[in-house]
Motif scaffolding. Sequence first.
Motif, mmCIF file in Angstrom:
data_model
loop_
_atom_site.group_PDB
_atom_site.id
_atom_site.type_symbol
_atom_site.label_atom_id
_atom_site.label_comp_id
_atom_site.label_asym_id
_atom_site.label_seq_id
_atom_site.Cartn_x
_atom_site.Cartn_y
_atom_site.Cartn_z
ATOM 1 N N PHE A 103 48.868 17.029 0.733
ATOM 2 C CA PHE A 103 47.506 16.617 1.087
ATOM 3 C C PHE A 103 46.933 17.487 2.195
ATOM 4 O O PHE A 103 45.717 17.680 2.274
ATOM 5 C CB PHE A 103 47.474 15.142 1.502
ATOM 6 N N CYS A 104 47.794 18.034 3.049
ATOM 7 C CA CYS A 104 47.339 18.987 4.070
ATOM 8 C C CYS A 104 46.730 20.206 3.393
ATOM 9 O O CYS A 104 45.632 20.657 3.762
ATOM 10 C CB CYS A 104 48.501 19.404 4.963
ATOM 11 N N LYS A 105 47.409 20.730 2.379
ATOM 12 C CA LYS A 105 46.904 21.904 1.662
ATOM 13 C C LYS A 105 45.619 21.574 0.897
ATOM 14 O O LYS A 105 44.696 22.389 0.834
ATOM 15 C CB LYS A 105 47.977 22.434 0.707
ATOM 16 N N ILE A 106 45.553 20.374 0.319
ATOM 17 C CA ILE A 106 44.343 19.950 -0.414
ATOM 18 C C ILE A 106 43.159 19.856 0.544
ATOM 19 O O ILE A 106 42.047 20.285 0.221
ATOM 20 C CB ILE A 106 44.577 18.601 -1.118
ATOM 21 N N THR A 107 43.410 19.296 1.740
ATOM 22 C CA THR A 107 42.349 19.151 2.745
ATOM 23 C C THR A 107 41.802 20.517 3.161
ATOM 24 O O THR A 107 40.587 20.721 3.232
ATOM 25 C CB THR A 107 42.890 18.411 3.986
ATOM 26 N N ARG A 108 42.701 21.455 3.434
ATOM 27 C CA ARG A 108 42.269 22.801 3.832
ATOM 28 C C ARG A 108 41.584 23.513 2.661
ATOM 29 O O ARG A 108 40.630 24.273 2.862
ATOM 30 C CB ARG A 108 43.464 23.618 4.319
ATOM 31 N N PHE A 109 42.056 23.271 1.443
ATOM 32 C CA PHE A 109 41.450 23.885 0.260
ATOM 33 C C PHE A 109 40.018 23.382 0.063
ATOM 34 O O PHE A 109 39.113 24.170 -0.266
ATOM 35 C CB PHE A 109 42.295 23.573 -0.976
ATOM 36 N N CYS A 110 39.799 22.092 0.271
ATOM 37 C CA CYS A 110 38.453 21.513 0.151
ATOM 38 C C CYS A 110 37.507 22.112 1.193
ATOM 39 O O CYS A 110 36.324 22.358 0.900
ATOM 40 C CB CYS A 110 38.506 19.996 0.303
ATOM 41 N N PHE A 111 38.023 22.341 2.404
ATOM 42 C CA PHE A 111 37.202 22.976 3.433
ATOM 43 C C PHE A 111 36.767 24.377 2.998
ATOM 44 O O PHE A 111 35.602 24.755 3.136
ATOM 45 C CB PHE A 111 37.976 23.061 4.748
ATOM 46 N N ASN A 112 37.713 25.141 2.456
ATOM 47 C CA ASN A 112 37.403 26.507 2.029
ATOM 48 C C ASN A 112 36.446 26.526 0.842
ATOM 49 O O ASN A 112 35.564 27.390 0.761
ATOM 50 C CB ASN A 112 38.699 27.250 1.680
ATOM 51 N N LEU A 113 36.607 25.579 -0.083
ATOM 52 C CA LEU A 113 35.678 25.479 -1.204
ATOM 53 C C LEU A 113 34.264 25.203 -0.703
ATOM 54 O O LEU A 113 33.287 25.778 -1.192
ATOM 55 C CB LEU A 113 36.108 24.366 -2.168
ATOM 56 N N ASN A 114 34.161 24.303 0.262
ATOM 57 C CA ASN A 114 32.848 23.980 0.824
ATOM 58 C C ASN A 114 32.250 25.181 1.543
ATOM 59 O O ASN A 114 31.080 25.530 1.320
ATOM 60 C CB ASN A 114 32.968 22.799 1.787
ATOM 61 N N LEU A 115 33.042 25.818 2.387
ATOM 62 C CA LEU A 115 32.541 26.926 3.197
ATOM 63 C C LEU A 115 32.056 28.083 2.327
ATOM 64 O O LEU A 115 30.897 28.508 2.417
ATOM 65 C CB LEU A 115 33.638 27.400 4.153
ATOM 66 N N TYR A 116 32.946 28.575 1.454
ATOM 67 C CA TYR A 116 32.599 29.755 0.664
ATOM 68 C C TYR A 116 31.738 29.407 -0.549
ATOM 69 O O TYR A 116 30.982 30.255 -1.033
ATOM 70 C CB TYR A 116 33.872 30.507 0.276
ATOM 71 N N GLY A 117 31.831 28.166 -1.006
ATOM 72 C CA GLY A 117 30.900 27.714 -2.041
ATOM 73 C C GLY A 117 29.483 27.645 -1.492
ATOM 74 O O GLY A 117 28.526 28.065 -2.149
ATOM 75 N N SER A 118 29.339 27.129 -0.266
ATOM 76 C CA SER A 118 28.020 27.065 0.382
ATOM 77 C C SER A 118 27.425 28.453 0.545
ATOM 78 O O SER A 118 26.247 28.690 0.234
ATOM 79 C CB SER A 118 28.127 26.382 1.749
ATOM 80 N N ILE A 119 28.245 29.394 1.021
ATOM 81 C CA ILE A 119 27.769 30.771 1.194
ATOM 82 C C ILE A 119 27.367 31.372 -0.153
ATOM 83 O O ILE A 119 26.332 32.036 -0.279
ATOM 84 C CB ILE A 119 28.852 31.630 1.871
ATOM 85 N N GLY A 120 28.181 31.110 -1.184
ATOM 86 C CA GLY A 120 27.897 31.639 -2.513
ATOM 87 C C GLY A 120 26.598 31.096 -3.096
ATOM 88 O O GLY A 120 25.771 31.862 -3.621
#
Length: 329
Positions: free
Chosen positions: A86-103
């Motif tokens: 779940f730690c990895k899932i949490t960090r993965f969701c953050f990265n999806l949000n960050l770079y998805g937002s930029i994209g």
Amino acid sequence: MNYTCQTISFDFSGKFLPPVYILVFIIGLVANGWGLKSLLHNWKKLGNINVFVLNLGIADILYLLTVPFLVVYYVLKSKWIFGDAFCKITRFCFNLNLYGSIGFLTCISVYRYLAIVHPMRVMGRITVSHSVGISVLVWLFVSVQSLPDMFYTKTFGNKPGKCYETTGVTYVEDYLKYSVGWSLTGFFIPFLITLGCYGHVIVVLCRTNNTDKVLKQRCSKLLFILILLFSVCYIPYHVLKNLNLWSRVLSKQRICRKWSDAVYIAHQISRGLVCLNSALNPLVYLHGNEDIPAQLRRLLQPARRMFSRLFLSNSESVPVPQTADEVLP
């Protein structure tokens, strides 16, 4: 030049991040929920750009749902109790949000550029289906970029302990190389594209005298929103994240720097700022959907009436000063 190693103060993140995360969670969830509801309610009116706005909201909601777990983590003084997966899932969701937002913000910028600078070339050629297809490609590209991050060590197995934003000290050199490449493709190149698109748009609008004033205002507002998002949320985070990783690499090599502690604290502040993008992204809703400002005014109207009544009642209760003739005998 070597300096005596100083212990970095890790207590700052535990004091600074929880209040910021709680604030972002409340504001972001309300704002994005309201924006998504409005967009879905007017689904038939969705234009090509609003498809990207919809995906922007989904990326925000995905991240905001993980924020309460991060609050618990920092309240417990950086003790992760939810397991390695779940730690990895949490960090993965953050990265999806960050770079998805930029994209998706980059896609909005390119669409705006084409519609204003090359309207005849794209008229009738870009459909909602194209926007949906591009959105799928953005999600895939961001997922491929973020996937290697999940293979780096984040915790000490399933035991309660750290949930690293990047990785532990063992693989920090490799992670720095990955992070620099990730920042280049995920942030720096999209930033240059966005800057180029809106720079050209502003130049074209300023040169054309017969351009609709409303169009100029809307483009200027969106440019301001994007500059705000990149300047406050994205630029400090990427610069300080890589500086902090470099500091950790130097520390591992027993090369200590006086600025290591300052860089760590600045990086924690930038982490708080970057998560603000989930609360600031709804500003794009306000720009892109003309119905939302009207809804906001309707929602605020009862509050205005209430304050007006309170003001009038208070002013009526204040005694009127007597004239000089009434006071003197």
